[in-house]
Design an enzyme around this catalytic site. Structure first.
Site, PDB file in Angstrom:
ATOM      1  N   PHE A 265       4.551   7.147  30.322  1.00 30.35           N
ATOM      2  CA  PHE A 265       5.863   6.959  29.735  1.00 30.35           C
ATOM      3  C   PHE A 265       5.977   6.840  28.247  1.00 30.35           C
ATOM      4  O   PHE A 265       7.151   7.247  27.674  1.00 30.35           O
ATOM      5  CB  PHE A 265       6.411   5.850  30.412  1.00 30.35           C
ATOM      6  CG  PHE A 265       6.406   5.850  31.969  1.00 30.35           C
ATOM      7  CD1 PHE A 265       7.239   6.710  32.560  1.00 30.35           C
ATOM      8  CD2 PHE A 265       5.695   4.904  32.474  1.00 30.35           C
ATOM      9  CE1 PHE A 265       7.037   6.415  33.973  1.00 30.35           C
ATOM     10  CE2 PHE A 265       5.554   4.827  33.868  1.00 30.35           C
ATOM     11  CZ  PHE A 265       6.387   5.648  34.649  1.00 30.35           C
ATOM     12  N   LEU A 329      10.640   1.958   8.645  1.00 31.44           N
ATOM     13  CA  LEU A 329      10.738   2.403   7.445  1.00 31.44           C
ATOM     14  C   LEU A 329      11.011   4.173   7.672  1.00 31.44           C
ATOM     15  O   LEU A 329      11.353   4.819   6.492  1.00 31.44           O
ATOM     16  CB  LEU A 329       9.105   2.485   6.823  1.00 31.44           C
ATOM     17  CG  LEU A 329       8.570   1.117   6.734  1.00 31.44           C
ATOM     18  CD1 LEU A 329       7.114   1.200   6.168  1.00 31.44           C
ATOM     19  CD2 LEU A 329       9.317   0.451   5.708  1.00 31.44           C
ATOM     20  N   ARG A 473       6.883  -6.493  38.874  1.00 24.24           N
ATOM     21  CA  ARG A 473       7.802  -7.312  38.520  1.00 24.24           C
ATOM     22  C   ARG A 473       9.266  -7.248  38.952  1.00 24.24           C
ATOM     23  O   ARG A 473      10.072  -7.976  39.203  1.00 24.24           O
ATOM     24  CB  ARG A 473       7.806  -7.150  36.828  1.00 24.24           C
ATOM     25  CG  ARG A 473       8.829  -8.087  36.227  1.00 24.24           C
ATOM     26  CD  ARG A 473       8.704  -7.985  34.631  1.00 24.24           C
ATOM     27  NE  ARG A 473       9.249  -6.983  34.166  1.00 24.24           N
ATOM     28  CZ  ARG A 473       9.485  -6.658  32.862  1.00 24.24           C
ATOM     29  NH1 ARG A 473       8.943  -7.494  31.962  1.00 24.24           N
ATOM     30  NH2 ARG A 473      10.253  -5.623  32.393  1.00 24.24           N
ATOM     31  N   TYR A 536      -5.406 -10.121  27.991  1.00 20.26           N
ATOM     32  CA  TYR A 536      -4.209  -9.894  28.452  1.00 20.26           C
ATOM     33  C   TYR A 536      -3.584 -10.892  29.575  1.00 20.26           C
ATOM     34  O   TYR A 536      -4.373 -10.963  30.701  1.00 20.26           O
ATOM     35  CB  TYR A 536      -4.116  -8.529  29.382  1.00 20.26           C
ATOM     36  CG  TYR A 536      -2.919  -7.663  29.060  1.00 20.26           C
ATOM     37  CD1 TYR A 536      -1.661  -8.020  29.754  1.00 20.26           C
ATOM     38  CD2 TYR A 536      -2.705  -6.479  28.467  1.00 20.26           C
ATOM     39  CE1 TYR A 536      -0.566  -7.148  29.741  1.00 20.26           C
ATOM     40  CE2 TYR A 536      -1.864  -5.600  28.349  1.00 20.26           C
ATOM     41  CZ  TYR A 536      -0.602  -6.046  29.116  1.00 20.26           C
ATOM     42  OH  TYR A 536       0.410  -5.133  28.977  1.00 20.26           O
TER      43      TYR A 536
END
Length: 616
Positions: A265, A329, A473, A536
């Protein structure tokens, strides 16, 4: 100079001119095809992706009527399988009751979404460019968020704030220059949008922004402009999605090898803007190792190096101003990357260790001897147990190590405690001889740390678990379970202490806040270096009955980040800073460092056209 050499130089120069001409022609052709109707077209992948969750709309974990968990769709190896142990794991490890649901609200009616704040002169000028755009409320909503726990929770519960006022899809570098120039002229805010996978709140619109906000969606800029097979460099538009980039290069027998968890993705431009890292960085390097040249459009014009060479000593490297700039930026439009021939073979493997600490010591020794395979990742016992829960009916997605290696052998003869086991998954890539030699070396080192080979199938399935774990999740959200991940890098001598202290800190903070059940707290070592490793973390807790779950979640995550920093870890290894972590940036880079960043911002973007509010 010899005539042959002169001819080669001329040929090379003509080749470069040809490449530039092709790139310009691609842009010109696209613009020429634009029509007034095309300006309002809604390109992109929003129709196949979830608007309020991770990944594809047809791919998700569900609890069936028989009480078993299943995974829908056919995009992944899990698709169509049921998992008899997953609900039991979810109930015990996450302290959640699957009979109590928290359903997400449906896609809001367009009339209920925040209306567009239109800068009419800007919009009128955009219409004359032929660049595609949309004012559709749902399209604007889709572009107004990333994938933090906070953002998805609010979307599911209808807590909507500021969203972009317009979405614009440039088709080439010149389109971007036009839009940025118009934004400067009319004082419009631009937020670059790539794959939308940010987990740092980088895509959230600042609620205090009163100007018209443009979401500049780069995903129509997805062409490989040229491939130089002799110098092994490819020049690519920044909007291409990682999975598509690899697919196209693989068809030519080539690859980039940069493989973040979000490969399906995330976009090339996003990788550069966040200083991304991939799972196979041991061979292919992080984004800073494979970037050769980059073009970025700023409010003051386009910035790029004058030539495409492997290294330059010409003062501070402007690439390092661009990498990690997180859309503050300018917008990255084109990137030249180092590429490689496809590896001759790819072999997976796995190793079972008695404890996580022993596994860390082994991985450290492998790093010290500089013989790490393309990927080596060490999971703690909590993730090992989760892997057992993904044993499917009639087969195994993450095949049981205990079954495969014989429980009696591991527990009686080797003295392994199933409640302490840690597992490393391995991926070897290269020619057959190199891979075979590397396998022998890795397993030889592992044996010195009581590591037992766990088989190729377990390694492959463990590696692929990375691409589906994010879908869990959403299942948690359905049953009052808030969950998130975060990462850090840390010196080797602090890895085990940091892992232990952060997990204990998560549990302690949840208890202090009155959260009834202890949280899920788990970690893995995902990337290794000479001087340290990336760690992680995943954590989550049951929020059923809590009056202010998001406030509690924010407090827990902040406490975890404080603990990481106190234990010598970095603010981020590859997720970036965004708005989520910027309150810690000053202590990370110093007061003078912050002023340097402010100085660069002021020089390049004095009007704050790129006003997403990330970093500083």
């Amino acid at each position: 100079m010899s005539s042959n050499r002169r001819l080669k130089l001329i040929a090379g120069h003509l080749d470069q001119l040809s490449r530039t001409a092709v790139a310009k022609q691609n842009c010109a052709d696209t613009s020429a095809e634009s029509t007034p109707e095309a300006q309002h077209k809604n390109p992109g992948r929003h129709d196949i992706l979830k608007w309020n969750g991770w990944g594809y709309s047809d791919s998700k974990f569900v609890i069936q009527k028989d009480g078993q968990a299943a995974f829908t769709g056919s995009r992944y190896i899990l698709g169509g399988h049921t998992f008899p142990k997953l609900v039991d794991w979810f109930t015990k490890s996450c302290h959640s009751d699957v009979s109590i649901t928290s359903s997400a609200q449906p896609l809001p009616d367009p009339s209920t979404l925040p209306s567009s704040q239109i800068n009419q002169p800007f919009l009128d000028h955009v219409k004359t460019t032929g660049v595609q755009f949309s004012l559709d409320p749902h399209m604007r909503l889709f572009h107004g968020h990333g994938h933090t726990c906070h953002e998805i929770f609010e979307l599911r519960h209808g807590m909507l704030h500021r969203i972009p006022d317009i979405v614009i899809w440039p088709s080439c570098h010149k389109d971007v220059e036009k839009i940025v120039q118009l934004a400067v002229e009319h004082n419009v805010c631009i937020i670059p949008f790539g794959g939308g996978t940010s987990v740092s709140s980088a895509l959230e619109c600042p609620v205090s922004e009163r100007r018209m906000i443009v979401s500049l969606d780069m995903t129509e800029m997805k062409k490989i402009l040229w491939v130089d097979g002799e110098n092994l460099v490819a020049h690519i538009e920044a909007g291409i999605i990682g999975q598509e980039l690899e697919r196209q290069l693989n068809a030519r027998g080539l690859c980039v090898g940069h493989e973040p968890d979000s490969l399906e993705f995330s976009s090339l431009g996003g990788w550069v803007a966040t200083r991304a890292s991939g799972m196979k960085k041991n061979i292919y390097g992080n984004i800073e190792d494979i970037l050769v040249r980059v073009r970025m459009v700023t409010a003051r014009g386009t910035v790029e190096k004058s030539c495409q060479v492997p290294r330059m000593s010409t003062g501070p490297d402007i690439h390092h101003f661009i990498m990690g700039s997180e859309g503050t930026l300018g917008v990255i439009t084109e990137v030249s990357l180092r590429i490689r021939p496809l590896p001759e073979c790819k072999v997976y493997g796995s190793i079972v260790f008695p404890t996580f600490d022993i596994g860390v010591a082994c991985v450290r020794e492998i790093a010290k001897q500089r013989c790490a395979p393309a990927s080596i990742r060490l999971m703690d016992n909590e993730q090992f147990v989760f892997g057992q829960a993904l044993k499917s009916e009639g087969g195994s997605y993450f095949k049981s190590f205990i079954d495969g290696l014989k429980a009696v052998y591991l527990t009686k003869f080797k003295g392994f405690d199933p409640h302490q086991l840690a597992v490393a998954t391995l991926l070897f890539e290269g020619d057959k001889q190199t891979v075979a030699s590397q396998q022998r070396k890795i397993y030889e080192i592992a044996s010195q740390f009581r590591g037992i080979p766990g088989g190729e199938e377990n390694g492959q399935r463990g590696y692929m678990l990375t691409f589906v774990i994010a879908y869990l999740r959403d299942l948690g959200f359905n049953h009052h379970f808030l969950a998130e991940s975060f990462e850090t890098s840390v010196p080797w001598d602090r890895v085990t202490d940091l892992c232990r202290n952060v997990k204990e800190g998560l549990k302690r903070k949840c208890a202090d806040l009155g959260i009834k059940h202890p949280p899920l707290a788990t970690c893995r070592v995902t990337q290794t270096y000479d001087a340290g490793a990336c760690v992680y973390f995943y954590f989550g807790f049951n929020y059923h009955g809590l009056p202010n779950p998001l406030e509690m979640y924010d407090a827990v995550e902040s406490a975890a980040r404080d603990e990481v920093l106190a234990n010598g870890g970095s603010l981020s290894h590859h997720h970036g800073v965004g708005k989520l972590r910027k309150k810690w940036l000053r202590q990370t880079v110093s007061d003078v460092g912050i002023e340097m960043l402010r100085g660069i911002k002021q020089a390049v973007d004095p009007q704050n056209i790129f006003g997403n509010g990330n970093l500083i």
